[in-house]
Design an enzyme around this catalytic site. Structure first.
Site, mmCIF file in Angstrom:
data_model
loop_
_atom_site.group_PDB
_atom_site.id
_atom_site.type_symbol
_atom_site.label_atom_id
_atom_site.label_comp_id
_atom_site.label_asym_id
_atom_site.label_seq_id
_atom_site.Cartn_x
_atom_site.Cartn_y
_atom_site.Cartn_z
ATOM 1 N N SER A 154 0.293 -1.526 0.031
ATOM 2 C CA SER A 154 -0.195 0.214 0.340
ATOM 3 C C SER A 154 1.208 1.613 0.280
ATOM 4 C CB SER A 154 -0.940 -0.202 1.480
ATOM 5 O OG SER A 154 -1.685 1.149 1.543
ATOM 6 N N TYR B 175 -2.194 0.675 10.140
ATOM 7 C CA TYR B 175 -2.443 -0.120 9.243
ATOM 8 C C TYR B 175 -0.762 -0.281 8.080
ATOM 9 C CZ TYR B 175 -4.329 -1.102 4.345
ATOM 10 O OH TYR B 175 -4.410 -0.792 2.458
HETATM 11 P P1 NAP Z 1 -11.882 -5.513 0.463
HETATM 12 O O1 NAP Z 1 -12.616 -5.037 -0.125
HETATM 13 O O2 NAP Z 1 -12.312 -4.742 2.633
HETATM 14 O O3 NAP Z 1 -11.680 -6.973 0.329
HETATM 15 C C1 NAP Z 1 -11.127 -7.400 1.353
HETATM 16 C C2 NAP Z 1 -11.085 -8.927 0.820
HETATM 17 O O4 NAP Z 1 -10.357 -9.924 1.829
HETATM 18 C C3 NAP Z 1 -12.568 -9.641 1.180
HETATM 19 O O5 NAP Z 1 -12.838 -10.599 -0.307
HETATM 20 C C4 NAP Z 1 -12.719 -10.755 2.915
HETATM 21 O O6 NAP Z 1 -13.235 -11.244 3.051
HETATM 22 C C5 NAP Z 1 -10.900 -10.914 2.869
HETATM 23 N N1 NAP Z 1 -10.382 -11.108 4.186
HETATM 24 C C6 NAP Z 1 -10.562 -10.141 4.569
HETATM 25 N N2 NAP Z 1 -9.936 -10.452 6.550
HETATM 26 C C7 NAP Z 1 -9.413 -11.492 5.930
HETATM 27 C C8 NAP Z 1 -8.078 -12.951 6.808
HETATM 28 N N3 NAP Z 1 -8.756 -13.269 7.513
HETATM 29 N N4 NAP Z 1 -8.753 -14.381 5.582
HETATM 30 C C9 NAP Z 1 -9.229 -14.050 4.317
HETATM 31 N N5 NAP Z 1 -9.554 -13.419 3.693
HETATM 32 C C10 NAP Z 1 -9.677 -12.013 3.801
HETATM 33 O O7 NAP Z 1 -10.348 -4.461 0.251
HETATM 34 P P2 NAP Z 1 -9.202 -4.049 -0.621
HETATM 35 O O8 NAP Z 1 -9.804 -2.369 -0.872
HETATM 36 O O9 NAP Z 1 -10.360 -4.655 -1.935
HETATM 37 O O10 NAP Z 1 -8.399 -4.237 -0.500
HETATM 38 C C11 NAP Z 1 -7.506 -5.983 -0.186
HETATM 39 C C12 NAP Z 1 -5.981 -4.842 -0.463
HETATM 40 O O11 NAP Z 1 -5.413 -4.533 -1.115
HETATM 41 C C13 NAP Z 1 -5.535 -5.388 0.951
HETATM 42 O O12 NAP Z 1 -4.362 -5.835 1.407
HETATM 43 C C14 NAP Z 1 -5.302 -3.835 1.236
HETATM 44 O O13 NAP Z 1 -4.726 -3.258 1.809
HETATM 45 C C15 NAP Z 1 -4.689 -3.371 -0.037
HETATM 46 N N6 NAP Z 1 -5.025 -2.344 -0.389
HETATM 47 C C16 NAP Z 1 -6.302 -1.587 -0.718
HETATM 48 C C17 NAP Z 1 -6.041 -0.064 -1.220
HETATM 49 C C18 NAP Z 1 -7.874 0.537 -1.427
HETATM 50 O O14 NAP Z 1 -7.398 1.669 -1.521
HETATM 51 N N7 NAP Z 1 -8.882 -0.026 -1.202
HETATM 52 C C19 NAP Z 1 -5.461 0.518 -1.030
HETATM 53 C C20 NAP Z 1 -3.970 0.393 -0.675
HETATM 54 C C21 NAP Z 1 -3.668 -1.189 -0.412
HETATM 55 P P3 NAP Z 1 -14.641 -11.671 3.211
HETATM 56 O O15 NAP Z 1 -15.115 -10.372 2.864
HETATM 57 O O16 NAP Z 1 -15.087 -12.696 2.537
HETATM 58 O O17 NAP Z 1 -14.499 -10.946 4.752
#
Ligand code: NAP
Length: 251
Positions: free
Chosen positions: A142, A156
């Site tokens: 990130s 985070y």
């Molecule tokens: P999101 O929409 O909140 O989705 C998170 C996913 O992770 C969901 O499928 C959830 O599954 C799963 N999950 C959560 N805890 C888990 C666990 N303990 N074991 C297995 N699966 C788990 O998140 P996103 O925005 O797509 O982010 C994905 C990645 O990108 C993360 O690592 C995040 O830190 C990184 N990121 C995101 C952003 C952003 O702005 N969105 C920016 C930088 C980095 P369930 O729904 O089934 O619980």
């Protein structure tokens, strides 16, 4: 290169977009989820309806039993060739002095330990030193690791700083074993993670302070992930692709 790919946290957001794009490029995909079985099954159905191969698997990446279940499912699809360490969580905005031990333990267990455990399971299958045929790992880091996220979630940001170092160290550790390890470094991407962190409008709110004038999409991150997984990135390991619309460009 294609083959069997594990995408953790693929029921929505960046993971779901990555799983779908990977399937279109010929990967057989394990769609891992934690709580939302219906959403994961919808991703899997979408892939299968489009002629691809996928199965959804419940498993907590921070729990060795969950990791075992994820990779057993992968074995049922064929030899593992890739892993996307995508599952990650944020928390409610808080200052460091107000963060409890429970909050920190959950954050670091999912965002850091989960990535280590899944990488370990993948390396045991892919390393040429252990009889595998090689492969690729992409960690979802990130831009927060460079910004620090003060007043919001320094925990985070620090967990993603650990992923930066993990990416470099692991890349060097397994470079001679046929495995490349790289990371994407997203900025603010329009997914549901912001609502789970108490900021449902974050993607819209951030637009004005982002050089490209908007938040990113999950598909834009997925395209970078798929490039790093592919043979097009054959000479890249220990590297970072920033997908942030121009924010946090510090190397
Ligand atoms: P999101 O929409 O909140 O989705 C998170 C996913 O992770 C969901 O499928 C959830 O599954 C799963 N999950 C959560 N805890 C888990 C666990 N303990 N074991 C297995 N699966 C788990 O998140 P996103 O925005 O797509 O982010 C994905 C990645 O990108 C993360 O690592 C995040 O830190 C990184 N990121 C995101 C952003 C952003 O702005 N969105 C920016 C930088 C980095 P369930 O729904 O089934 O619980």
């Amino acid at each position: 290169m294609t083959g069997v790919l594990v995408v953790t946290g693929a029921s929505r957001g960046i993971g779901a977009a990555t799983a779908k794009l990977a399937a279109r490029k010929g990967w057989s995909v394990v769609v891992n989820y934690l709580g939302d079985q219906a959403a994961a099954n919808a991703v899997t159905a979408d892939i299968i309806d489009s002629g691809g191969a996928a199965l959804s698997v419940k498993g907590d990446v921070s729990d060795p039993a969950g990791v075992e279940a994820i990779f057993r499912a992968a074995d049922s699809l064929g030899p593992l060739a890739g892993l996307v360490n995508n599952a990650g969580v944020v928390d409610q905005p808080a200052r460091v002095e107000d963060m409890t031990a429970e909050r920190l333990a959950r954050m670091f267990a999912i965002n850091i330990t989960g990535s280590f455990l899944c990488a370990g399971a993948a390396i045991r299958r892919m390393s040429t030193r252990q009889g595998g045929a090689g492969g690729a790992i992409v960690n979802v880091a990130s831009a927060a690791s460079k910004l620090g996220s003060p007043g919001l979630f320094v925990d985070y940001a620090a967990s993603k700083g650990a992923i930066d170092t993990f990416t470099i160290g692991l890349a060097l550790e397994v470079a001679a074993e046929g495995i490349r390890v790289n990371a994407v470094r997203p900025g603010v991407i329009d997914t549901e993670i912001h609502a789970s962190g108490g900021m449902p409008d974050r993607a819209r709110d951030i637009a004005g302070s982002t050089p490209l004038g908007r938040a990113g999409t999950a598909d834009e991150v997925a395209r970078a992930v798929l490039w790093l997984l592919s043979d097009e990135a054959s000479y890249s390991t220990g590297s970072f692709v920033t997908v942030s619309g121009g924010r946090a460009l510090t190397p």
